[in-house]
Design an enzyme around this catalytic site. Sequence first.
Site, mmCIF file in Angstrom:
data_model
loop_
_atom_site.group_PDB
_atom_site.id
_atom_site.type_symbol
_atom_site.label_atom_id
_atom_site.label_comp_id
_atom_site.label_asym_id
_atom_site.label_seq_id
_atom_site.Cartn_x
_atom_site.Cartn_y
_atom_site.Cartn_z
ATOM 1 C CE1 TYR A 87 51.636 39.534 9.888
ATOM 2 C CE2 TYR A 87 49.482 39.723 8.841
ATOM 3 C CZ TYR A 87 50.744 40.239 9.098
ATOM 4 O OH TYR A 87 51.121 41.437 8.543
ATOM 5 C CE LYS B 66 54.831 43.570 12.331
ATOM 6 N NZ LYS B 66 55.284 44.681 13.199
ATOM 7 N N PRO C 52 48.645 44.427 18.012
ATOM 8 C CG PRO C 52 48.921 46.030 16.334
ATOM 9 C CD PRO C 52 49.676 44.998 17.148
#
Length: 332
Positions: free
Chosen positions: A167, A182, A208
Amino acid sequence: MENPQHGLPAPPPLGAAALPSGTYAGQVVLVTGGGTGLGKAVATEFARLGADLLIAGRRLGQLQAARDELAAVPGAGRVSAAVCDIRDPERVAEVFDAAQAALGLPDVLVNNAAANFPSPAEDLSPNAWRAVVDITLTGTWFMTREFGRRHLAAGTPGSIVNIGASYAWTGGPGFAHSAAAKAGVKNLVETLAVEWGPYGIQVNGLVPGLFPHADMTADVRGGLEHAAPGAKDARQPALRVGVPRELGWAATFLASPYARFVTGHTLVVDGANWQRRTVVSPEVVPVREQLGRGPFTARPGGPRPSAPPPGRDSAEGQPPVKRGGRRSALAV
C-alpha cells in the site's frame, strides 16, 4: 470441462534453504524486530546459512527467547540480541556499538521493525499517527543512516533490506498512517540505492503479502477476520497465504552475493495479491463499515480518535520512547 484451480504450490519444507550452505558464514546480520513474527522468520533463514546474528527489539524476554531459538538453528553462527528503541538515534548508535563489540560491524541490515493498527483516517489521533510514523519511517531512517555512515567511514560494502508494504503505492484505506510511512520507506530504497551505490552499499525493499503467524497482534488479526472471515485463501490469487520462511528466503537472496547487481528494487512476495483481480471493480464499501465502526461524530461524547492502547504506542505493544534517562542497548 472446467480447468482445475489448485493455486500456487506449497513451498519446500521448513529447514530447506534457498542458497548454498554457508552463504553467510563470517557475515554479521542485524535484524530489527527480530524477536517475533516475520522478523524472527527472516533471521532464522540467515542463521540457517551461517550468519552471525544480532536481533534488536524492545522486549527483553522475547529477545532472549528468540536468541536461544535462533542459536539452535542448524548451521547458525553466533547469535546475540540488543534492547533498542529505534526512534531514538542515541539508542540506535548504541545497538551498533553493541553489535560491533559482540560480533563485528553488521554486513547486512534488515529493517523489519514497524508499528501498525487499523483505523479510519479521521479517527487517528496525533499520538497514533506519530506512533506509527516514528517507528516505521523515522526509526528505519535512523537505523539506515547509522549503518550507512559506519560503512562509508570504514570503506566497506554492505546491504540493506527494508521491509515494506504494497500500500506504499496502492494506498492503504484503513491504514493511512502506515501507508504513508511505508511510502517513505520505499522512497528511501530508491534514493539511497543511487546515493550509496558508488560506495558498495545496496539498498532494496521486500514487501510481504499475507503471512499469518503466531505473533500477529490481536487488533491486526481481528481486522483481517472481520474483513475476510475464514476465507483468506480464497481471496488470494495464489489460493493460499504465505508461509513466513518464504519471506526469509527472499531476504537472504536480496542481501546475498548472488544479487550484487540488484539495488533500488522492491521485491513483492505476495502471490500477486496486490494486483487488481476483477474485470469490473467491486462496489465501494466505506472503511468505517469494513472495520465495523459506527458513524463518525465530533460531538461531545462521540467516539474519540483512535490511539494505541494505554501504555503502548503501536500494535506491537511497544512503550513510549523516553527522552530523559538513558536506556542502554546492551547485548543480552
